[in-house]
Design a protein around this motif. Structure first.
Motif, short mmCIF file in Angstrom:
data_model
loop_
_atom_site.label_atom_id
_atom_site.label_comp_id
_atom_site.label_asym_id
_atom_site.label_seq_id
_atom_site.Cartn_x
_atom_site.Cartn_y
_atom_site.Cartn_z
N GLN A 148 0.83 -1.20 0.00
CA GLN A 148 0.00 0.00 0.00
C GLN A 148 0.87 1.24 0.00
O GLN A 148 1.92 1.28 0.65
CB GLN A 148 -0.93 0.01 1.23
CG GLN A 148 -1.88 1.21 1.28
CD GLN A 148 -2.83 1.15 2.47
OE1 GLN A 148 -2.94 0.12 3.14
NE2 GLN A 148 -3.57 2.23 2.72
N GLU A 182 -5.49 -0.76 4.05
CA GLU A 182 -6.23 -1.55 3.06
C GLU A 182 -6.26 -3.02 3.45
O GLU A 182 -5.28 -3.55 3.98
CB GLU A 182 -5.60 -1.39 1.67
CG GLU A 182 -5.73 0.02 1.11
CD GLU A 182 -5.07 0.15 -0.25
OE1 GLU A 182 -4.45 -0.85 -0.70
OE2 GLU A 182 -5.14 1.23 -0.85
N ASP A 190 -12.26 2.08 -1.10
CA ASP A 190 -11.30 3.02 -0.52
C ASP A 190 -12.00 3.97 0.45
O ASP A 190 -13.12 4.43 0.20
CB ASP A 190 -10.61 3.84 -1.62
CG ASP A 190 -9.71 2.98 -2.49
OD1 ASP A 190 -9.30 1.90 -2.03
OD2 ASP A 190 -9.41 3.38 -3.63
#
Length: 332
Positions: A148, A182, A190
């Motif tokens: 991420q 995430e 998101d």
């Protein structure tokens, strides 16, 4: 407001005008990295270096330090060459050989490293390139390890995990945001970050030292400093429906490190002690005490016997009146 009392100041064998960048709790000791590129192990009671506790040249331009909770012989360092390194202090045969290297995920100085509190293979890094990266360090391949990337938009001063599912980013211009971690399946939508913006006007301070989370409690402590007024405030950050600051239960460290910037802070709840380290090369220990606080305020601002008088530094051009904040927020 509760007031803390200064109890002890360190005397370390650092070169003149050295900065201490970060202090870290390691069992009953402290670890510290400084501008001479050393890693020092320090007795937390005496604030003196332990025998053989100085490891030199741990990094070329070291800026950050982290250690996993389950192995106190392993440290991670990172610095101006944008490299993350893992060191095993027991490996006397090849102490300069890192266990892991991720050299392409950042394009500028790495300023922060933190492990996830409950997933020890998950590592966070922040950089002056404005990115906060999340890695799975079980993978040696860098592309596989990077899971991420959060773009904070400005140079990262500090970053870290606030909870099992959230992490924060604090920039050198004191902007602060909280991000969602995430999920591994990447199927969850998101979540937009919670953007606080510049914390200085909100907390009536001149700079932010760091944010220390208490994972699982919905609480964290933020250090808000004022070098012109010679104090450091510990301000609670709490989670109810969302994260917010509670300035009504602030703890003040009067005197702090004088005109020097506080670079790092550490709270030892078991010993009921607050440790601070700063640009003067000193580590200080504090205890909270409402009694006789006023008596100690002047004492805290008076140099101790372990402090050597320092020559007055010439101010850089960007420290001139009206532009002081710009000079303060240059990283390292």
């Amino acid at each position: 407001m509760e007031v803390a009392t200064l109890t002890k100041t360190s005397s370390l064998s650092l070169p003149a005008d050295s900065y201490i960048y970060k202090i870290l709790q390691i069992d009953s000791n402290l670890a510290a990295i400084s501008s001479d590129d050393s890693l020092r192990i320090i007795d937390s009671t005496s604030l003196k270096e332990i025998a053989g506790g100085i490891l030199k040249n741990v990094h070329a331009g070291v800026t950050c330090l982290e250690a996993p909770e389950n192995d106190k012989n392993v440290f991670l360092t990172a610095g101006r060459d944008a490299v993350v390194r893992s060191w095993d202090l027991r490996d006397n045969r090849s102490p300069s050989k890192p266990v892991r290297q991720y050299i392409e995920s950042h394009s500028d100085d790495v300023t922060e490293l933190q492990f996830h509190p409950h997933s020890r293979g998950t590592l966070l890094s922040g950089s002056t390139d404005g990115l906060v990266n999340i890695y799975n360090i079980d993978h040696s391949d860098e592309d596989d390890a990077l899971s991420q990337v959060a773009n904070h938009g400005s140079s990262i001063h500090h970053a870290g995990f606030l909870s099992n599912s959230q992490f924060f980013a604090l920039s050198h211009d004191e902007t602060f945001s909280i991000y969602q971690l995430e999920s591994q399946d990447n199927l969850a939508p998101d979540v937009a970050p919670h953007v606080f913006g510049d914390l200085r006007p909100k907390l009536e301070c001149e700079y932010i030292v760091d944010i220390i989370p208490h994972i699982g409690s919905g609480e964290a402590i933020l250090g808000a400093g004022s070098h012109s007024k010679h104090h450091l405030d510990l301000v609670p950050l709490q989670y109810a429906d969302n994260w917010s600051f509670d300035q009504n239960i602030t703890i003040r460290l009067p005197g702090a490190h004088g005109e020097e910037i506080v670079r790092s802070m550490l709270i030892n709840h078991d010993a009921q002690t607050i440790f601070t380290a700063g640009e003067g090369g000193l580590i200080r220990a504090w205890r909270t005490s409402a009694e006789n606080a006023q008596e100690h305020m002047q004492e805290a601002e008076t140099p101790t016997e372990t402090e050597k008088p320092k020559k007055k530094k010439k101010k850089k051009k960007d420290h001139a009146a009206g532009d002081e904040a710009k000079g303060r927020f240059k990283p390292y």
